[in-house]
Enzyme design. Structure first.
Site, PDB file in Angstrom:
ATOM      1  N   GLY A 105       0.928  -1.249  -0.009  1.00  0.00           N
ATOM      2  CA  GLY A 105       0.128   0.237   0.037  1.00  0.00           C
ATOM      3  C   GLY A 105       0.698   1.245  -0.035  1.00  0.00           C
ATOM      4  N   TYR A 107     -12.889  -2.850  11.527  1.00  0.00           N
ATOM      5  CA  TYR A 107     -11.689  -2.412  11.661  1.00  0.00           C
ATOM      6  C   TYR A 107     -10.767  -2.660  12.797  1.00  0.00           C
ATOM      7  CZ  TYR A 107      -8.061   1.279  10.669  1.00  0.00           C
ATOM      8  OH  TYR A 107      -6.751   2.050  10.650  1.00  0.00           O
TER       9      TYR A 107
HETATM   10  P1  NAP Z   1      -4.902   5.516   2.628  1.00  0.00           P
HETATM   11  O1  NAP Z   1      -4.500   6.907   2.537  1.00  0.00           O
HETATM   12  O2  NAP Z   1      -6.373   5.322   2.450  1.00  0.00           O
HETATM   13  O3  NAP Z   1      -4.084   4.420   1.688  1.00  0.00           O
HETATM   14  C1  NAP Z   1      -4.256   3.191   1.942  1.00  0.00           C
HETATM   15  C2  NAP Z   1      -3.177   2.452   0.834  1.00  0.00           C
HETATM   16  O4  NAP Z   1      -3.619   1.087   1.255  1.00  0.00           O
HETATM   17  C3  NAP Z   1      -3.228   2.910  -0.291  1.00  0.00           C
HETATM   18  O5  NAP Z   1      -1.834   2.990  -0.945  1.00  0.00           O
HETATM   19  C4  NAP Z   1      -3.835   1.811  -1.058  1.00  0.00           C
HETATM   20  O6  NAP Z   1      -3.567   1.540  -2.466  1.00  0.00           O
HETATM   21  C5  NAP Z   1      -3.338   0.479  -0.051  1.00  0.00           C
HETATM   22  N1  NAP Z   1      -4.388  -0.393  -0.172  1.00  0.00           N
HETATM   23  C6  NAP Z   1      -6.007  -0.506   0.109  1.00  0.00           C
HETATM   24  N2  NAP Z   1      -6.484  -1.669  -0.106  1.00  0.00           N
HETATM   25  C7  NAP Z   1      -5.425  -2.476  -1.000  1.00  0.00           C
HETATM   26  C8  NAP Z   1      -5.350  -3.756  -1.198  1.00  0.00           C
HETATM   27  N3  NAP Z   1      -6.485  -4.509  -1.350  1.00  0.00           N
HETATM   28  N4  NAP Z   1      -4.417  -4.152  -1.801  1.00  0.00           N
HETATM   29  C9  NAP Z   1      -3.191  -3.592  -1.764  1.00  0.00           C
HETATM   30  N5  NAP Z   1      -3.292  -2.315  -1.424  1.00  0.00           N
HETATM   31  C10 NAP Z   1      -4.370  -1.721  -0.871  1.00  0.00           C
HETATM   32  O7  NAP Z   1      -4.678   5.105   4.305  1.00  0.00           O
HETATM   33  P2  NAP Z   1      -3.537   5.603   5.401  1.00  0.00           P
HETATM   34  O8  NAP Z   1      -4.334   6.486   6.071  1.00  0.00           O
HETATM   35  O9  NAP Z   1      -2.497   5.854   4.515  1.00  0.00           O
HETATM   36  O10 NAP Z   1      -3.417   4.277   6.009  1.00  0.00           O
HETATM   37  C11 NAP Z   1      -2.363   3.077   5.895  1.00  0.00           C
HETATM   38  C12 NAP Z   1      -2.215   2.441   6.973  1.00  0.00           C
HETATM   39  O11 NAP Z   1      -2.324   3.173   8.080  1.00  0.00           O
HETATM   40  C13 NAP Z   1      -3.496   1.378   6.926  1.00  0.00           C
HETATM   41  O12 NAP Z   1      -3.205  -0.099   7.261  1.00  0.00           O
HETATM   42  C14 NAP Z   1      -4.668   1.988   7.999  1.00  0.00           C
HETATM   43  O13 NAP Z   1      -5.402   1.235   8.547  1.00  0.00           O
HETATM   44  C15 NAP Z   1      -3.401   2.553   9.120  1.00  0.00           C
HETATM   45  N6  NAP Z   1      -3.802   3.620   9.858  1.00  0.00           N
HETATM   46  C16 NAP Z   1      -4.236   4.852   9.462  1.00  0.00           C
HETATM   47  C17 NAP Z   1      -4.567   5.931  10.372  1.00  0.00           C
HETATM   48  C18 NAP Z   1      -4.912   7.363   9.702  1.00  0.00           C
HETATM   49  O14 NAP Z   1      -5.676   8.098  10.532  1.00  0.00           O
HETATM   50  N7  NAP Z   1      -4.999   7.565   8.564  1.00  0.00           N
HETATM   51  C19 NAP Z   1      -4.729   5.559  11.648  1.00  0.00           C
HETATM   52  C20 NAP Z   1      -4.444   4.498  12.303  1.00  0.00           C
HETATM   53  C21 NAP Z   1      -3.960   3.587  11.179  1.00  0.00           C
HETATM   54  P3  NAP Z   1      -4.523   2.399  -3.600  1.00  0.00           P
HETATM   55  O15 NAP Z   1      -4.516   3.711  -3.253  1.00  0.00           O
HETATM   56  O16 NAP Z   1      -3.888   1.652  -4.742  1.00  0.00           O
HETATM   57  O17 NAP Z   1      -5.915   1.591  -3.627  1.00  0.00           O
END
Ligand code: NAP
Length: 245
Positions: free
Chosen positions: A12, A150
């Site tokens: 991701g 989640y």
């Molecule tokens: P994001 O901006 O929505 O980005 C998600 C990333 O995951 C994107 O690169 C997306 O690829 C990829 N992805 C989603 N589904 C996928 C799949 N089936 N196969 C391969 N890649 C996939 O999210 P983020 O906020 O950066 O989150 C990244 C991680 O941090 C996640 O595990 C999330 O749960 C965790 N997290 C985030 C937060 C927050 O506040 N943002 C807080 C706690 C934890 P595409 O764009 O190509 O679809």
């Protein structure tokens, strides 16, 4: 002369926290391979910018994971680091949640991690060295309504981290987790303005974190600087979970 570049896999990497992680490793001179799912343009431009390699590979597709790893291993002799970052949310109250929405979150966020770890376990265990960092969430630690799917996936990821550390630690592979709070990415951009405001009020630093602030902790755990850190979780939440409010 043998290359000192480490081979890193980030799942991701096209957006948000994963994108910042890719940039951080690339800036340190590592060889980075990262996956994406839907955002091909963002992934290709990042790969070009960082001289990294992008693969369209869903967490939910075991065949694609095997094919991607084979392609990486054709070029890289070892996998030094795996960052399990890819993840999704599909928030809704449990009573209204169709099984598909439960399943897609669990399948992406925890089964996908199992698939990647299982795939890299052979080269890593053969080399008897490596580091794995799992990106969990505070939703795996505290109760957040509307996020049962989640929360279950991230709570499972934390338990998985500790159990995997027990299996892999004696083989020279360190497994740890980073636990972000609210971070400014597309994932939190969809939150209603008032909910964001209320949450910022509860955070000791009174702001959401940046993807870069999470990426720095991820790359630390993956580095030799953390050579004696095993089976741990580091919370990166601006102090949100440090107090009762
Ligand atoms: P994001 O901006 O929505 O980005 C998600 C990333 O995951 C994107 O690169 C997306 O690829 C990829 N992805 C989603 N589904 C996928 C799949 N089936 N196969 C391969 N890649 C996939 O999210 P983020 O906020 O950066 O989150 C990244 C991680 O941090 C996640 O595990 C999330 O749960 C965790 N997290 C985030 C937060 C927050 O506040 N943002 C807080 C706690 C934890 P595409 O764009 O190509 O679809």
């Amino acid at each position: 002369m043998e290359s000192t570049k480490r081979n890193i896999i980030v799942t991701g990497g096209s957006r948000g926290i994963g994108r910042a992680i890719v940039k951080e490793f690339c800036a340190a001179g590592d060889r980075v391979y990262f996956t994406f799912n839907n955002h091909e343009e963002e992934a290709r431009s990042l790969a070009k910018e960082c001289d990294a390699t992008a693969f369209k590979c869903s967490q939910r597709d075991p065949k694609a994971i095997d094919t991607t790893l084979s392609a990486i291993l054709n070029e890289a002799n070892t996998i030094d680091v795996l960052i399990n970052n890819a993840g999704i949310t599909a928030d809704m109250f449990l009573m209204l949640m169709p099984f598909e929405e439960w399943d897609k979150v669990l399948d992406t966020n925890i089964n996908g991690v199992f698939r990647w770890v299982r795939a890299v376990s052979r080269p890593m265990l053969t080399a008897q060295k490596g580091a794995i960092v799992n990106v969990a969430s505070i939703a795996g630690l505290i109760g957040v309504g509307g996020q049962t799917n989640y929360a279950a996936s991230k709570g499972a990821l934390l338990a998985f981290t500790r159990a995997l550390a027990a299996e892999f630690g004696p083989k020279g592979i360190r497994v740890n987790a980073v636990v972000p709070g609210f971070i400014d990415t597309d994932m939190t951009a969809v939150m209603p303005r008032q909910v964001k405001r209320d949450n910022k009020e509860r955070i000791l630093l009174k702001r959401f974190g940046t993807p870069e602030e999470v990426a720095k902790v991820v790359t630390f755990l993956a580095s030799d600087q953390a050579s004696y850190v095993v089976g741990q979780e580091i919370i990166v939440d601006g102090g949100l979970t440090a107090t009762v409010s």
